[in-house]
Design a protein around this motif. Structure first.
Motif, PDB file in Angstrom:
ATOM      1  N   UNK A 112       0.821  -1.213   0.000  1.00 21.83           N
ATOM      2  CA  UNK A 112       0.000   0.000   0.000  1.00 21.83           C
ATOM      3  C   UNK A 112       0.849   1.255   0.000  1.00 21.83           C
ATOM      4  N   UNK A 113       2.039   1.176   0.591  1.00 19.41           N
ATOM      5  CA  UNK A 113       2.895   2.367   0.655  1.00 19.41           C
ATOM      6  C   UNK A 113       4.191   2.198  -0.119  1.00 19.41           C
ATOM      7  N   UNK A 121      14.911 -15.617  -2.487  1.00 19.30           N
ATOM      8  CA  UNK A 121      15.433 -14.506  -1.684  1.00 19.30           C
ATOM      9  C   UNK A 121      14.331 -13.731  -0.968  1.00 19.30           C
ATOM     10  N   UNK A 122      13.143 -14.282  -0.943  1.00 16.42           N
ATOM     11  CA  UNK A 122      11.977 -13.586  -0.406  1.00 16.42           C
ATOM     12  C   UNK A 122      12.223 -13.103   1.032  1.00 16.42           C
ATOM     13  N   UNK A 123      12.052 -11.816   1.242  1.00 15.02           N
ATOM     14  CA  UNK A 123      12.159 -11.226   2.577  1.00 15.02           C
ATOM     15  C   UNK A 123      13.552 -10.863   3.028  1.00 15.02           C
ATOM     16  N   UNK A 124      14.566 -11.272   2.279  1.00 12.97           N
ATOM     17  CA  UNK A 124      15.930 -10.999   2.727  1.00 12.97           C
ATOM     18  C   UNK A 124      16.340  -9.536   2.550  1.00 12.97           C
ATOM     19  N   UNK A 125      15.519  -8.747   1.848  1.00 12.50           N
ATOM     20  CA  UNK A 125      15.831  -7.329   1.675  1.00 12.50           C
ATOM     21  C   UNK A 125      15.249  -6.471   2.793  1.00 12.50           C
ATOM     22  N   UNK A 126      14.654  -7.078   3.809  1.00 12.65           N
ATOM     23  CA  UNK A 126      14.151  -6.304   4.944  1.00 12.65           C
ATOM     24  C   UNK A 126      15.302  -5.979   5.891  1.00 12.65           C
ATOM     25  N   UNK A 149       1.884  -1.780  11.042  1.00 13.09           N
ATOM     26  CA  UNK A 149       2.796  -2.436  10.102  1.00 13.09           C
ATOM     27  C   UNK A 149       3.555  -3.578  10.789  1.00 13.09           C
ATOM     28  N   UNK A 150       3.614  -4.726  10.132  1.00 14.00           N
ATOM     29  CA  UNK A 150       4.426  -5.860  10.607  1.00 14.00           C
ATOM     30  C   UNK A 150       5.284  -6.247   9.419  1.00 14.00           C
ATOM     31  N   UNK A 151       6.401  -5.529   9.262  1.00 15.57           N
ATOM     32  CA  UNK A 151       7.108  -5.505   7.980  1.00 15.57           C
ATOM     33  C   UNK A 151       8.583  -5.886   8.051  1.00 15.57           C
ATOM     34  N   UNK A 152       9.056  -6.311   9.205  1.00 14.52           N
ATOM     35  CA  UNK A 152      10.478  -6.613   9.316  1.00 14.52           C
ATOM     36  C   UNK A 152      11.355  -5.393   9.242  1.00 14.52           C
ATOM     37  N   UNK A 153      10.761  -4.208   9.475  1.00 16.43           N
ATOM     38  CA  UNK A 153      11.542  -2.967   9.480  1.00 16.43           C
ATOM     39  C   UNK A 153      11.402  -2.111   8.248  1.00 16.43           C
ATOM     40  N   UNK A 154      10.707  -2.605   7.219  1.00 15.59           N
ATOM     41  CA  UNK A 154      10.488  -1.761   6.051  1.00 15.59           C
ATOM     42  C   UNK A 154       9.504  -0.657   6.404  1.00 15.59           C
ATOM     43  N   UNK A 155       9.824   0.602   6.125  1.00 13.28           N
ATOM     44  CA  UNK A 155       8.930   1.705   6.534  1.00 13.28           C
ATOM     45  C   UNK A 155       7.595   1.639   5.834  1.00 13.28           C
TER      46      UNK A 155
END
Length: 308
Positions: free
Chosen positions: A204-205, A264-269, A301-307
């Motif tokens: 969404x953001x 690599x899903x999620x490793x960019x958080x 937000x429950x995003x692993x730290x992504x703003x």
């Protein structure tokens, strides 16, 4: 009734201040895998997602509540159902007919906690079927005071020039229109103190080009929650949203992502890994509980730290 007190020792590293969030779930990369179409199925995933089967600790925060969760057969929906049952709620879940095996397992997990469980195979793009779902859930549970429109459909898109209207309509009807219908049918029967909790997304953001139509619906759900919260405040019904980041659910290998993106899903958080469905459940429990009595129109937000 089994009481689950601790998380599995082999999946959690305990730090002096609590669980280390960097290693509280599989860090990846994930094995190469793809499911041909949605709905994705839990049994075909490696590793199997953690829905809280062994890790969720009951605190009796939803005793006597009655919840309808769409997309409750697997992924985030199953994690919510398990947590709600352990917190004392009865649960109805909606799922597609192809997901019956997953739905049966979720029902078993809810009933193992001594709670009432009901499952309904429903195509949420069918308005009349969605209307009938709400009525059937109310009858099965003896009422309804928590509504969680959680079901979603997404596919990887290969450029705006290749987008088909039928596919866009499926995304919009599944993710957005059905949410409106569910709320329309449920609200007249929900008492003060009830909660509607929608599942939006980091999309969404922070929208991805390949998920253009999906991201549009998730942004719209933020507006839905914020607007409806104002409308229903006078009835004592709270409306909030949870915005997951990259969460390891059957939706991911069934989206049509390239193999390297799944691996690599999620490793960019910032936390360096994908989240597990069980790590979302606490937000839904909080928003449905009396602990959040002054929270409405909010997005967690429950995003692993992504703003967000």
């Amino acid at each position: 009734m089994t009481h689950h007190d601790t998380a599995p020792a082999d999946t959690v590293t305990q730090a002096p201040g609590g669980v280390d969030p960097r290693s509280a779930g599989p860090e990846g990369p994930f094995p190469t895998q793809e499911q041909p179409d949605q709905p994705g199925l839990t049994g075909e995933m490696t590793p199997t997602p953690d829905h809280g089967e062994e890790s969720w600790v009951r605190r009796h925060r939803l005793t006597g509540r009655k919840a309808l969760i769409t997309g409750g057969d697997s992924g985030i929906g199953r994690a919510i159902a398990i947590a709600y049952a352990r917190e004392g709620a009865d649960v109805a879940i909606a799922h597609l007919a192809e997901e019956q095996d997953d739905a049966d397992e979720t029902r078993r997990l809810v009933e193992a906690e001594g709670r009432t469980a009901a499952t309904f195979a429903v195509d949420l793009t069918d308005e009349q079927a969605t209307v009938e779902l709400v009525a059937a859930a109310r009858e099965a549970l003896g009422g309804l005071d928590i509504l969680i429109p959680n079901a979603a459909y997404q596919r990887q898109r290969d450029g705006i020039e290749n987008m088909e209207v039928a596919e866009v309509e499926r995304v919009f009807h599944t993710n957005l229109v059905s949410t409106i219908v569910l709320a329309r049918e449920a609200v007249p029967h929900m008492p003060p103190g009830s909660s509607i909790i929608v599942t939006t997304s980091i999309q969404a953001s922070e929208p991805s080009p390949g998920l253009l139509d999906y991201a549009m619906t998730k942004a719209a759900l933020v507006a839905f929650a914020q607007a409806l919260a104002q409308d229903l405040a006078e009835k004592g019904i709270r409306v909030n949203a949870v915005a997951p980041g990259p969460i390891w659910t059957p939706l991911i290998p069934a989206t049509g992502f390239p193999a390297d993106k799944v691996a690599e899903f999620g490793q960019d958080t910032p936390l360096g890994r994908a989240g597990q469905p069980a790590e979302l459940a606490g937000a839904y429990v909080y928003l449905a509980s009396d602990e959040s009595s002054y929270v409405t129109g909010a997005v967690i937000p429950v995003t692993g730290g992504r703003p967000f």
